[in-house]
Design an enzyme around this catalytic site. Structure first.
Site, PDB file in Angstrom:
ATOM      1  N   ASP A 111      34.828   4.521   5.442  1.00 27.79           N
ATOM      2  CA  ASP A 111      34.709   5.024   4.069  1.00 27.79           C
ATOM      3  C   ASP A 111      33.426   4.573   3.372  1.00 27.79           C
ATOM      4  OD1 ASP A 111      37.209   6.036   4.512  1.00 27.79           O
ATOM      5  OD2 ASP A 111      38.078   5.267   2.650  1.00 27.79           O
ATOM      6  N   ASP A 112      33.084   5.316   2.335  1.00 22.68           N
ATOM      7  CA  ASP A 112      32.040   4.965   1.353  1.00 22.68           C
ATOM      8  C   ASP A 112      30.618   5.132   1.878  1.00 22.68           C
ATOM      9  OD1 ASP A 112      34.364   4.087   0.115  1.00 22.68           O
ATOM     10  OD2 ASP A 112      33.888   1.959   0.286  1.00 22.68           O
ATOM     11  N   HIS A 149      34.744  11.907   0.226  1.00 27.21           N
ATOM     12  CA  HIS A 149      35.304  10.718  -0.434  1.00 27.21           C
ATOM     13  C   HIS A 149      34.717  10.578  -1.848  1.00 27.21           C
ATOM     14  CE1 HIS A 149      37.414   6.923  -0.484  1.00 27.21           C
ATOM     15  NE2 HIS A 149      36.335   6.162  -0.478  1.00 27.21           N
ATOM     16  N   HIS A 167      32.618   7.632  -6.296  1.00 24.80           N
ATOM     17  CA  HIS A 167      33.778   6.739  -6.151  1.00 24.80           C
ATOM     18  C   HIS A 167      34.508   6.376  -7.437  1.00 24.80           C
ATOM     19  CE1 HIS A 167      36.165   3.742  -3.894  1.00 24.80           C
ATOM     20  NE2 HIS A 167      35.719   4.349  -2.824  1.00 24.80           N
ATOM     21  N   TYR A 207      39.866   4.887  -3.411  1.00 28.94           N
ATOM     22  CA  TYR A 207      40.953   3.891  -3.462  1.00 28.94           C
ATOM     23  C   TYR A 207      42.274   4.449  -2.907  1.00 28.94           C
ATOM     24  CZ  TYR A 207      37.517   2.313  -6.874  1.00 28.94           C
ATOM     25  OH  TYR A 207      36.338   1.982  -7.486  1.00 28.94           O
ATOM     26  N   HIS A 222      34.983   0.286   6.982  1.00 29.03           N
ATOM     27  CA  HIS A 222      33.815   0.612   6.152  1.00 29.03           C
ATOM     28  C   HIS A 222      32.537   0.342   6.928  1.00 29.03           C
ATOM     29  CE1 HIS A 222      37.137  -0.239   3.349  1.00 29.03           C
ATOM     30  NE2 HIS A 222      36.574   0.684   2.588  1.00 29.03           N
TER      31      HIS A 222
HETATM   32 ZN   LIG Z   1      36.208   4.111  -0.858  1.00 31.01          ZN
END
Ligand SMILES: [Zn+2]
Length: 240
Positions: free
Chosen positions: A46-47, A96, A100, A137, A190
């Site tokens: 993610d991210d 995603h 965020h 999240y 991540h």
């Molecule tokens: Zn995230």
């Protein structure tokens, strides 16, 4: 040459032409995986793309493993080459959000623009559009679900977390990841955590030695027949 021979020759030429790979199919096709037959697991990052994505992609390539990247639009913009490479090497790209925010605390217009800007950025970088949404999240509500429906996307959470952002320790990340690994599991990691990327060769080798095939999320959820706006796995208390 008789007329009969000429027409046979023409057929032969047509057949060879049909078999030759066309330039349009230059993108490598990912071989389909049947998770009924093989023990599948999906690692998700993610991210990103994070700054260590290149090293991670090298590891995945070395071990012929596939992964899913739930990308943040702002980093797709700043690191488009990684995104292009992810798609070219058969990994799955998911959305995603752009920056965020917590979608459950956001106005509908903001959520829509966060999703759309990321779709556009990924399309521009890699020529493909994400088909899956992971809300920031892992938080969603009915408004988020309705917007995901409008985008034609199911929402994907995870079955287990590596806690990598918390521990930032190679051994701890490896231990936690292997602990939560399960058949058809979807694991949260991540690629901006350096220790995760450092732990990956060992994690991939261990999972493969336990019989796992590392696949994309879409391979795992194929049998769920998810509809746009659906959420998987369904979190406790979720009602549609
Ligand atoms: Zn995230």
């Amino acid at each position: 040459m008789s007329r009969h021979q000429i027409s046979l020759l023409a057929i032969a030429v047509a057949a060879v032409t049909a078999l030759a790979p066309s330039p349009a199919s230059a993108q490598p096709k990912k071989a389909p995986v049947d998770c009924e037959q093989v023990k599948c697991i999906a690692l998700t990052f993610d991210d990103g793309p994070g700054q260590y994505a290149g090293t991670l992609l090298d590891t995945l390539k070395k071990y012929n493993a596939k992964a899913t990247f739930f990308l943040e639009g702002q980093y797709v913009k700043s690191r488009p080459a990684f995104v292009k490479r992810m798609a070219a090497e058969g990994h799955e790209l998911g959305n995603h959000s752009y920056s965020h925010p917590d979608f459950t605390k956001s106005e509908a217009g903001k959520i829509r623009s966060e999703i759309q800007k990321t779709q556009d950025a990924v399309k521009q970088a890699a020529g493909v559009e994400p088909k899956l949404l992971r809300p920031p999240y892992g938080l969603a509500d009915l408004q988020v679900s309705d917007i995901a429906t409008a985008f034609g996307m199911p929402m994907i959470l995870w079955t287990g977390g590596s806690h990598d952002w918390d521990t930032k320790n190679v051994e701890a990340i490896k231990k936690k990841t292997l602990e939560v690994a399960q058949r058809d599991g979807i694991i949260l990691m991540h690629d901006w955590v350096k220790q995760t990327v450092d732990a990956m060769p060992s994690i991939v080798k261990t999972l493969q030695s336990k019989g796992y095939t590392l696949v994309t999320v879409s391979d795992i959820v194929k049998r769920q027949n998810l509809q746009p706006g659906d959420i998987f796995p369904v979190p406790e208390g979720w009602e549609r």
